[in-house]
Design a protein around this motif. Structure first.
Motif, mmCIF file in Angstrom:
data_model
loop_
_atom_site.group_PDB
_atom_site.id
_atom_site.type_symbol
_atom_site.label_atom_id
_atom_site.label_comp_id
_atom_site.label_asym_id
_atom_site.label_seq_id
_atom_site.Cartn_x
_atom_site.Cartn_y
_atom_site.Cartn_z
ATOM 1 N N MET A 1 1.204 -1.335 0.054
ATOM 2 C CA MET A 1 -0.008 -0.581 -0.235
ATOM 3 C C MET A 1 0.817 1.272 -0.055
ATOM 4 O O MET A 1 1.823 1.425 0.229
ATOM 5 C CB MET A 1 -1.093 0.575 1.721
ATOM 6 N N LYS A 2 0.505 2.057 -0.671
ATOM 7 C CA LYS A 2 0.409 3.639 -1.017
ATOM 8 C C LYS A 2 0.794 3.870 0.349
ATOM 9 O O LYS A 2 -0.360 4.171 0.633
ATOM 10 C CB LYS A 2 0.884 4.125 -1.992
ATOM 11 N N ASP A 3 2.428 5.125 0.437
ATOM 12 C CA ASP A 3 1.580 6.667 1.865
ATOM 13 C C ASP A 3 0.835 7.410 1.057
ATOM 14 O O ASP A 3 1.551 7.618 -0.192
ATOM 15 C CB ASP A 3 2.911 6.809 1.946
ATOM 16 N N ILE A 4 -0.431 7.783 1.311
ATOM 17 C CA ILE A 4 -0.639 9.439 0.513
ATOM 18 C C ILE A 4 0.147 10.775 0.601
ATOM 19 O O ILE A 4 0.080 10.978 -0.720
ATOM 20 C CB ILE A 4 -2.402 9.424 1.593
ATOM 21 N N PHE A 5 0.981 10.460 1.204
ATOM 22 C CA PHE A 5 2.187 11.727 0.591
ATOM 23 C C PHE A 5 3.120 11.541 -0.626
ATOM 24 O O PHE A 5 3.311 12.355 -0.539
ATOM 25 C CB PHE A 5 2.921 12.002 2.184
ATOM 26 N N GLU A 6 3.488 9.592 -0.391
ATOM 27 C CA GLU A 6 4.286 9.535 -1.245
ATOM 28 C C GLU A 6 3.959 10.632 -3.125
ATOM 29 O O GLU A 6 5.047 11.269 -3.680
ATOM 30 C CB GLU A 6 3.912 8.263 -2.221
ATOM 31 N N LYS A 7 2.361 10.821 -3.753
ATOM 32 C CA LYS A 7 2.163 11.393 -4.203
ATOM 33 C C LYS A 7 2.230 12.916 -4.508
ATOM 34 O O LYS A 7 2.604 13.500 -5.713
ATOM 35 C CB LYS A 7 0.917 10.951 -5.072
ATOM 36 N N LEU A 8 2.311 13.334 -3.546
ATOM 37 C CA LEU A 8 2.899 14.954 -3.167
ATOM 38 C C LEU A 8 4.201 15.437 -4.006
ATOM 39 O O LEU A 8 3.770 16.266 -4.538
ATOM 40 C CB LEU A 8 2.419 14.978 -1.253
#
Ligand SMILES: Cc1ncc(COP(=O)(O)O)c(C=O)c1O
Length: 415
Positions: A1-8
């Protein structure tokens, strides 16, 4: 699962992608000193055309006194709650009565903020059976209000009444099926182009269609119409506007907003607008200060007269000098040039550093690719000398732009 902050990191968005290069200069600039046409930017005084302080009230001694007297008397905390619970006051109610008289609507609700107010009014007024028809260039608060709408919406081409009628045909048919109603939403003055919404023509469509009209008149209140009551007054169709919205953030040089409408609509909004029920009321200095500002707008027409004197000089002078200022019929003054985004930044840098003129710069995606818009907001406290200095500077930077002096691959380096 991705950390939602990654895409920022790599999805900073259309404005955020320029953050590293532009922050503090093109974005988040700091204008310092008393509010007005001359303010300091990075320590140096600039001639400033970038404040929505149309009537020049922000720094008027009577306004400053009203604000500070109220702050001394009440502090900034009072009232301590949402109006429905514990945050109502005689002053909030007086401001509502004064506003209602001024805009010729039977009743008014004062809102703590304009943006949330519009989002939340749209949310409260329509349900999933209702259908919305709205202008394609509506302000973000209208678009965000519509994001909450569970029913259908049809957009009409910007300021195109023929297309509005087409969408009304579709909306009417659908609303008849769903058992809902139709709400048309547009603006009194479009804040980028300065064009007026075609309110009168849209009101005329009521002869053919059954709908209610919501007008966001953020830039029209105080600037348009004989008394400053807004674009409806200007176009002689205030009665046809069912829900009249404006903010205190422009002509009123404050914070907060209001909606004017029929008493049963306002009563409904008081008890159903989530942004007002679940949020703190406008603080007293802003309410008492707004009563003062409105009294001044009502009794001192010279502020609006001064504004229009500057508007006519600026827009007339720019046109005479061969500039394309689009189709504005209001104080908002766009100057449209052709060039790339890097050229826009080099031109703006030159204008700010070497001509000491500060104005907003608007580029793609707000305007089409290849267009540079310099946006000027005249105010009652600018002078004819300010206008002359600005037009001369614009002539100079335009000739540099045309001769390729600003042609660069990269944005102007500003740090
Ligand atoms: C057209 C329009 N509507 C609504 C708003 C939001 O008002 P406020 O600043 O009071 O949140 C603005 C900007 O101030 C605006 O330009």
């Amino acid at each position: 699962m991705k950390d939602i902050f990654e895409k920022l990191h790599d999805k900073m968005g259309p404005l955020g992608m320029h953050a590293d290069d532009a922050h503090g200069y093109f974005t988040f600039p700091k204008l310092e000193g008393p509010i007005g046409p001359r303010m300091k930017f990075r320590g140096v005084e600039k001639l400033n055309w970038s404040l929505n302080n149309y009537l020049g009230l922000a720094n008027h001694p009577d306004v400053m006194k009203a604000d500070s007297d109220a702050a001394t008397q009440f502090g900034m905390a009072y009232p301590m709650g949402a109006r429905i619970m514990s945050g109502n006051s005689n002053y909030h109610e007086q401001l509502e009565r004064d506003l209602a008289d001024f805009i010729h609507k039977p009743d008014v609700i004062v809102l703590n903020y304009g943006y949330q107010g519009v989002v939340s009014a749209i949310d409260a007024l329509i349900d999933r059976h209702d259908v919305v028809v709205y202008d394609a260039e509506s302000h973000a608060c209208i678009i965000d209000g519509l994001r909450l709408h569970l029913g259908k919406r049809f957009v009409f081409k910007h300021n195109n009444v023929e297309d509005c009628e087409k969408q009304l045909v579709r909306a009417t048919k659908l609303a008849e099926e769903t058992g809902g109603g139709v709400l048309v939403i547009t603006e009194g003055v479009f804040g980028m182009s300065g064009s007026q919404g075609k309110i009168k023509e849209i009101v005329d469509l009521k002869k053919k269609f059954n709908f209610r009209l919501f007008v966001d008149d953020a830039h029209g209140f105080g600037t348009m119409g004989r008394t400053g009551a807004g674009t409806g007054e200007e176009q002689g169709c205030q009665d046809g506007i069912d829900i009249y919205f404006s903010t205190f953030a422009k002509s009123m040089a404050g914070i907060g907003a209001f909606i004017g409408s029929d008493p049963h609509v306002i009563k409904f909004l008081r008890y159903n607008m989530r942004s007002q029920i679940y949020a703190k009321a406008l603080p007293m200095p802003m309410v008492v200060g707004s009563i003062k500002r409105l009294e001044m707008i009502r009794t001192q027409p010279e502020h609006k007269e001064n504004l229009w004197k500057i508007v006519h000089a600026l827009q007339g002078g720019l046109k005479e000098a061969g500039f394309n200022i689009g189709i504005t019929t209001t104080p908002v003054t766009p100057v449209l040039l052709n060039g790339t985004i890097p050229e826009a930044t080099h031109l703006t840098y030159d204008l700010r550093e070497n001509y000491n003129i500060f104005c907003s710069i608007v580029v793609y995606p707000v305007v089409p690719k290849g267009v540079i818009m310099l946006r000027l907001i005249p105010t009652a406290v600018h002078t004819l000398e300010d206008v002359e200095i600005t037009i001369n500077a614009f002539k100079s930077v335009k000739s540099k732009l045309d001769s390729g002096e600003y042609r660069h691959e990269k944005l102007a380096a500003v740090n």
